[in-house]
Design a protein around this motif. Sequence first.
Motif, PDB file in Angstrom:
ATOM      1  N   ILE A  29       0.840  -1.195   0.000  1.00  0.00           N
ATOM      2  CA  ILE A  29       0.000   0.000   0.000  1.00  0.00           C
ATOM      3  C   ILE A  29       0.874   1.243   0.000  1.00  0.00           C
ATOM      4  CG2 ILE A  29      -0.205   0.215   2.524  1.00  0.00           C
ATOM      5  CD1 ILE A  29      -3.248   0.803   1.927  1.00  0.00           C
ATOM      6  N   SER A  30       0.353   2.298  -0.613  1.00  0.00           N
ATOM      7  CA  SER A  30       1.091   3.560  -0.679  1.00  0.00           C
ATOM      8  C   SER A  30       0.274   4.662  -0.012  1.00  0.00           C
ATOM      9  CB  SER A  30       1.343   3.935  -2.148  1.00  0.00           C
ATOM     10  OG  SER A  30       0.105   4.259  -2.778  1.00  0.00           O
ATOM     11  N   PHE A  31       0.926   5.784   0.205  1.00  0.00           N
ATOM     12  CA  PHE A  31       0.251   6.962   0.742  1.00  0.00           C
ATOM     13  C   PHE A  31      -0.927   7.338  -0.163  1.00  0.00           C
ATOM     14  CE2 PHE A  31      -0.338  11.561   0.556  1.00  0.00           C
ATOM     15  CZ  PHE A  31      -0.643  11.834   1.879  1.00  0.00           C
ATOM     16  N   ALA A  32      -0.718   7.272  -1.473  1.00  0.00           N
ATOM     17  CA  ALA A  32      -1.769   7.641  -2.433  1.00  0.00           C
ATOM     18  C   ALA A  32      -2.994   6.734  -2.296  1.00  0.00           C
ATOM     19  CB  ALA A  32      -1.220   7.589  -3.851  1.00  0.00           C
ATOM     20  N   ASP A  33      -2.764   5.446  -2.009  1.00  0.00           N
ATOM     21  CA  ASP A  33      -3.890   4.524  -1.822  1.00  0.00           C
ATOM     22  C   ASP A  33      -4.753   4.954  -0.642  1.00  0.00           C
ATOM     23  OD1 ASP A  33      -3.171   2.775  -3.914  1.00  0.00           O
ATOM     24  OD2 ASP A  33      -1.792   1.681  -2.613  1.00  0.00           O
ATOM     25  N   VAL A  34      -4.084   5.308   0.473  1.00  0.00           N
ATOM     26  CA  VAL A  34      -4.811   5.708   1.679  1.00  0.00           C
ATOM     27  C   VAL A  34      -5.480   7.061   1.464  1.00  0.00           C
ATOM     28  CG1 VAL A  34      -4.615   6.263   4.132  1.00  0.00           C
ATOM     29  CG2 VAL A  34      -3.265   4.384   3.174  1.00  0.00           C
ATOM     30  N   TRP A  35      -4.730   8.026   0.967  1.00  0.00           N
ATOM     31  CA  TRP A  35      -5.261   9.369   0.792  1.00  0.00           C
ATOM     32  C   TRP A  35      -6.377   9.406  -0.245  1.00  0.00           C
ATOM     33  CZ3 TRP A  35      -4.670  12.977   4.189  1.00  0.00           C
ATOM     34  CH2 TRP A  35      -5.105  14.259   3.897  1.00  0.00           C
ATOM     35  N   GLY A  36      -6.260   8.563  -1.261  1.00  0.00           N
ATOM     36  CA  GLY A  36      -7.279   8.522  -2.307  1.00  0.00           C
ATOM     37  C   GLY A  36      -8.507   7.724  -1.918  1.00  0.00           C
ATOM     38  N   GLY A  37      -8.468   7.067  -0.750  1.00  0.00           N
ATOM     39  CA  GLY A  37      -9.633   6.305  -0.290  1.00  0.00           C
ATOM     40  C   GLY A  37      -9.881   5.045  -1.084  1.00  0.00           C
ATOM     41  N   PHE A  38      -8.794   4.407  -1.564  1.00  0.00           N
ATOM     42  CA  PHE A  38      -8.940   3.172  -2.341  1.00  0.00           C
ATOM     43  C   PHE A  38      -9.144   1.996  -1.390  1.00  0.00           C
ATOM     44  CE2 PHE A  38      -6.480   6.021  -5.134  1.00  0.00           C
ATOM     45  CZ  PHE A  38      -7.375   6.064  -6.200  1.00  0.00           C
ATOM     46  N   LEU A  55     -10.084   0.827  10.521  1.00  0.00           N
ATOM     47  CA  LEU A  55     -10.288   2.248  10.767  1.00  0.00           C
ATOM     48  C   LEU A  55      -9.170   3.020  10.077  1.00  0.00           C
ATOM     49  CD1 LEU A  55     -11.936   4.440  12.294  1.00  0.00           C
ATOM     50  CD2 LEU A  55     -10.343   4.125  14.205  1.00  0.00           C
ATOM     51  N   VAL A  56      -9.537   3.904   9.164  1.00  0.00           N
ATOM     52  CA  VAL A  56      -8.554   4.676   8.393  1.00  0.00           C
ATOM     53  C   VAL A  56      -8.733   6.156   8.717  1.00  0.00           C
ATOM     54  CG1 VAL A  56      -7.762   5.298   6.076  1.00  0.00           C
ATOM     55  CG2 VAL A  56      -8.632   2.997   6.512  1.00  0.00           C
ATOM     56  N   GLY A  57      -7.623   6.825   9.013  1.00  0.00           N
ATOM     57  CA  GLY A  57      -7.675   8.257   9.292  1.00  0.00           C
ATOM     58  C   GLY A  57      -6.800   9.038   8.319  1.00  0.00           C
ATOM     59  N   ARG A  58      -7.331  10.127   7.784  1.00  0.00           N
ATOM     60  CA  ARG A  58      -6.556  11.024   6.908  1.00  0.00           C
ATOM     61  C   ARG A  58      -6.465  12.370   7.624  1.00  0.00           C
ATOM     62  NH1 ARG A  58      -9.025  10.948   1.025  1.00  0.00           N
ATOM     63  NH2 ARG A  58     -10.669  12.002   2.154  1.00  0.00           N
ATOM     64  N   ALA A  59      -5.253  12.729   8.056  1.00  0.00           N
ATOM     65  CA  ALA A  59      -5.064  13.940   8.862  1.00  0.00           C
ATOM     66  C   ALA A  59      -4.479  15.070   8.033  1.00  0.00           C
ATOM     67  CB  ALA A  59      -4.136  13.616  10.041  1.00  0.00           C
ATOM     68  N   ARG A  60      -4.919  16.291   8.348  1.00  0.00           N
ATOM     69  CA  ARG A  60      -4.353  17.491   7.728  1.00  0.00           C
ATOM     70  C   ARG A  60      -4.518  18.660   8.690  1.00  0.00           C
ATOM     71  NH1 ARG A  60      -8.089  18.708   2.565  1.00  0.00           N
ATOM     72  NH2 ARG A  60      -7.643  16.564   2.252  1.00  0.00           N
ATOM     73  N   ARG A  61      -3.626  19.632   8.549  1.00  0.00           N
ATOM     74  CA  ARG A  61      -3.684  20.835   9.379  1.00  0.00           C
ATOM     75  C   ARG A  61      -4.789  21.755   8.871  1.00  0.00           C
ATOM     76  NH1 ARG A  61      -1.374  20.405  13.985  1.00  0.00           N
ATOM     77  NH2 ARG A  61       0.641  19.408  13.862  1.00  0.00           N
TER      78      ARG A  61
END
Length: 197
Positions: A29-38, A55-61
């Motif tokens: 798995i890559s960052f893009a997979d997680v961030w893209g919601g695949f 449980l998947v979390g995408r964090a941002r400031r």
Amino acid sequence: MARTLQAAARERGLPISLPLMDAQDRQRISFADVWGGFTEAVEAASARYAPDAILVGRARRRQSGRLGVEWKLHFGAELMAEQGGIGDGIQRAADYFAQQFAIGGRGQTGRFAQLEVADIDSLRHYARVIEHLEKLSVVESVRLSEVSGDAVVFELTLKGTLEQLRRAIALGNVLAEQRFGPAGPPPGRDLHYRPAL
């Protein structure tokens, strides 16, 4: 961040496993997979941990400087989405599972269900199935009702509903619910299972 998640999980009594992010994880798995919601990529990468839910979390400031997290809980075909802070995903997941699996108070006991398990071909299979059923919080008692070939029928006294029983059984990866064609299951039993592979 990991400590915050683990502390929240301990507080709510929710068992969690964080990904190791070792070479095997990074290959799957890559960052893009997680961030893209695949979802498929996340589920495939999570399979090595044999999770009941993911449980998947995408964090941002945020503009305020605070960290905001978009949480998604994958549980079978169901999906829960929430916005919040680092520990909020664990809190919402615990609330969700409490709603799904909590057993009600008075008036809930004494319901009966007949559960047939096919393909019981050894004493070890039988012992594993009955041990699994007896440990479920929704089950008050288990009694052997009938044996026919490699199929065993159990009579269960429940503290909750059939749907709660179905959900609780699914968590253990011990039994898999049988699927039937358009004609539906044979009459006379409430639930039909076989040992999970």
